[in-house]
Design an enzyme around this catalytic site. Structure first.
Site, PDB file in Angstrom:
ATOM      1  N   THR A   1      -9.816  -3.752  -0.940  1.00 33.75           N
ATOM      2  CA  THR A   1     -10.687  -4.670  -1.670  1.00 33.75           C
ATOM      3  C   THR A   1     -11.936  -4.938  -0.833  1.00 33.75           C
ATOM      4  OG1 THR A   1      -9.604  -6.608  -0.718  1.00 33.75           O
ATOM      5  CG2 THR A   1      -8.733  -5.766  -2.815  1.00 33.75           C
TER       6      THR A   1
ATOM      7  N   ARG B   1      -9.890  -0.791 -11.971  1.00 35.80           N
ATOM      8  CA  ARG B   1      -8.812   0.090 -11.516  1.00 35.80           C
ATOM      9  C   ARG B   1      -7.566  -0.036 -12.385  1.00 35.80           C
ATOM     10  NH1 ARG B   1      -9.443  -3.815  -7.393  1.00 35.80           N
ATOM     11  NH2 ARG B   1      -7.688  -5.268  -7.133  1.00 35.80           N
TER      12      ARG B   1
ATOM     13  N   ASP C   1      -2.574 -11.032 -14.797  1.00 39.97           N
ATOM     14  CA  ASP C   1      -3.287 -11.336 -13.554  1.00 39.97           C
ATOM     15  C   ASP C   1      -2.898 -12.746 -13.115  1.00 39.97           C
ATOM     16  OD1 ASP C   1      -5.175 -10.818 -11.457  1.00 39.97           O
ATOM     17  OD2 ASP C   1      -6.590 -12.146 -12.465  1.00 39.97           O
TER      18      ASP C   1
ATOM     19  N   TYR D   1       0.820  -1.205   0.000  1.00 37.54           N
ATOM     20  CA  TYR D   1       0.000   0.000   0.000  1.00 37.54           C
ATOM     21  C   TYR D   1       0.859   1.263   0.000  1.00 37.54           C
ATOM     22  CZ  TYR D   1      -3.225  -3.643   1.564  1.00 37.54           C
ATOM     23  OH  TYR D   1      -3.944  -4.807   1.668  1.00 37.54           O
TER      24      TYR D   1
ATOM     25  N   ARG E   1       1.983  -1.447 -12.076  1.00 38.97           N
ATOM     26  CA  ARG E   1       0.833  -1.746 -11.224  1.00 38.97           C
ATOM     27  C   ARG E   1      -0.155  -0.580 -11.278  1.00 38.97           C
ATOM     28  NH1 ARG E   1       0.508  -2.067  -4.607  1.00 38.97           N
ATOM     29  NH2 ARG E   1      -1.600  -2.979  -4.510  1.00 38.97           N
ATOM     30  N   HIS E   2      -1.422  -0.891 -11.058  1.00 42.62           N
ATOM     31  CA  HIS E   2      -2.427   0.166 -10.959  1.00 42.62           C
ATOM     32  C   HIS E   2      -2.083   1.134  -9.836  1.00 42.62           C
ATOM     33  CE1 HIS E   2      -4.062  -1.660  -7.315  1.00 42.62           C
ATOM     34  NE2 HIS E   2      -4.026  -2.832  -7.944  1.00 42.62           N
TER      35      HIS E   2
ATOM     36  N   LYS F   1       3.973 -11.353  -0.031  1.00 38.91           N
ATOM     37  CA  LYS F   1       4.328 -11.486  -1.443  1.00 38.91           C
ATOM     38  C   LYS F   1       5.315 -12.630  -1.671  1.00 38.91           C
ATOM     39  CE  LYS F   1       1.636  -8.153  -2.181  1.00 38.91           C
ATOM     40  NZ  LYS F   1       0.233  -8.515  -2.475  1.00 38.91           N
TER      41      LYS F   1
ATOM     42  N   ARG G   1      -5.588   2.630  -4.431  1.00 42.71           N
ATOM     43  CA  ARG G   1      -6.999   2.243  -4.434  1.00 42.71           C
ATOM     44  C   ARG G   1      -7.548   2.181  -3.020  1.00 42.71           C
ATOM     45  NH1 ARG G   1      -6.823  -2.665  -2.132  1.00 42.71           N
ATOM     46  NH2 ARG G   1      -5.210  -4.191  -2.710  1.00 42.71           N
TER      47      ARG G   1
END
Length: 444
Positions: free
Chosen positions: A82, A160, A197, A49, A75-76, A281, A79
């Site tokens: 989720t 997004r 993805d 984040y 990366r987007h 990750k 946001r």
């Protein structure tokens, strides 16, 4: 005037007016991403984040080398949580708010606190990040671009991600004084074969066990203090982690520091939280997950095809119909830009051989010398750039992650991070071999 639009929860939208797009442009640009007024030390412990920051000044290649192609994987932008994470966060906030009283001024802000985050969507700050990335790409690589050779842009189909791609193209166009206007040409469905993805490998494991182990190490003293300050809240270590995440999420949404940032900075909570993201990750789609890096194989094979100007050779998650068509997978372009997710980018890094670790990450103790740091790898709007170069007539490759040149030891990289293209291709045996049998294990 160009408008940069970002759809948000409830049908609302934000619009950025880039008035400077009309002005004559030199090869500089005016960033529109606002400052968050949170120390970089704290932001670097927000893990996935964390907002993008360049890890180094851009280093031009040696004078004997000329860049001939650029491949951007991004990366987007920032946001909301989720949907699933948002439910957990709200449940933890409800427990904290249910405390019979507060015994510390650190929690005084809760008297007027309202949870107001949406779910899943890009926030305005995230839109600005992608717009600035597009501006940067044009100013750095304008010499590669012409009306007949525009960037070829793809995105995974999550809204997004699509919006991040179109914000990038808007920024690119603005930086060129709207003389060069790339478009999003391909949207890869996340319900089908998609190299941007990580949803295809049904047998992949998770990082839940390692995260729980680490939460049991760093969480208890923080949780105990919160429960002492808020009698009756009965928070768990998982609740503590949920509440810590409000610092980045609320900060990137409101574009001003969340009160949870001050609270958890006072408890020295962020280093432990950041390492939890590293474990997530590493054991989610990285080297610590048996079926992690195979999910990056398809993209690596697409990259090799572009670098060598040859057709895609892959038996994993590529869409063979799209990759076989010059309309949807053209070769010979000088710039490609693909927009993806953090988990998929981690799988791609691991498939390539980036960020190798001397030993697996320990879920009970953080190694201060590790190079596997999520905020430096896949922050919001984080990016990998693969440059193909002609060096005295010989093709070479170098890779930058968030503007930091990678050593590429696996293909004999020199002090400038350069590998001969042939050596780079040969080093990618795992991808060229379809994942050495791992892809089949995804479904067996």
């Amino acid at each position: 005037m160009r408008l940069l639009l970002v759809a948000l929860a409830g049908g609302a939208s934000y619009a950025y007016a880039a008035a400077f797009a009309r002005k004559p442009r030199s090869l500089t640009y005016q960033p529109i991403t606002p400052s968050l007024n949170v120390s970089q030390t704290v932001q670097s412990d927000w893990a996935a984040y964390s907002p993008y920051v360049p890890l180094a000044n851009y280093t031009a290649p040696p004078a004997s080398c000329e860049i001939t192609q650029v491949n951007i994987l991004q990366r987007h932008g920032a946001r909301y949580p989720t949907g699933s994470s948002g439910k957990l966060i709200k449940a933890s906030v409800k427990k904290l708010a249910a405390a019979t009283e507060s015994t510390s001024s650190q929690l005084a802000f809760l008297q007027d606190y309202t949870y107001d985050l949406g779910k899943n969507d890009l926030v305005a700050f995230g839109a600005a990040q992608s717009y600035d990335a597009g501006q940067e790409a044009y100013t750095r690589y304008a010499h590669l671009i012409s009306q007949d050779n525009l960037p070829f842009v793809r995105a995974s189909s999550k809204e997004r991600v699509v919006q991040s791609a179109t914000n990038w193209t808007a920024g690119f166009a603005a930086a060129s004084n709207n003389g060069l206007t790339p478009v999003l040409s391909v949207i890869l469905s996340e319900k089908a074969n998609d190299t941007l993805d990580d949803a295809m490998c049904t047998n992949v494991g998770s990082s839940d066990a390692q995260i729980a182990q680490w939460q049991a190490v760093y969480g208890p003293p923080i949780t105990a203090q919160l429960n002492a300050w808020a009698p009756g809240a009965d928070l768990s270590d998982a609740d503590t982690a949920n509440l810590i995440s409000l610092c980045p999420f609320e900060t990137v949404y409101h574009e001003t520091p969340s009160p949870f940032c001050t609270l958890f900075e006072s408890l020295d909570a962020f280093p432990g939280y950041g390492y939890s993201g590293d474990l997530d990750k590493y054991y989610g789609t990285g080297y610590g997950q048996a079926l992690g890096r195979v999910q990056g194989v398809g993209y690596v094979n697409e990259l090799l095809a572009r670098l060598t100007n040859t057709s895609v050779q892959d038996t994993t998650q590529t869409n063979t119909t799209l990759d076989a068509s010059p309309a949807t997978f053209p070769l010979g372009r000088s710039m490609y830009a693909d927009f993806s997710h953090d988990n998929q980018m981690v799988a791609i890094y691991a498939a390539l051989g980036l960020f190798p670790q001397a030993a697996p990450l320990d879920p009970t103790r953080a190694d201060v010398n590790r190079t596997w740091i999520t905020s430096r790898m896949v922050p919001f709007a984080g990016r990998m750039v693969v440059e193909r170069l002609d060096c005295a007539g010989a093709p070479h490759v170098r890779i930058l992650v968030n503007q930091e040149v990678q050593p590429l030891q696996f293909c004999g990289g020199d002090s400038d991070g350069l590998c001969a293209l042939d050596a780079f291709v040969q080093s990618q045996g795992y991808a060229r071999g379809g994942g050495a049998g791992d892809w089949e294990k995804c479904f067996s």
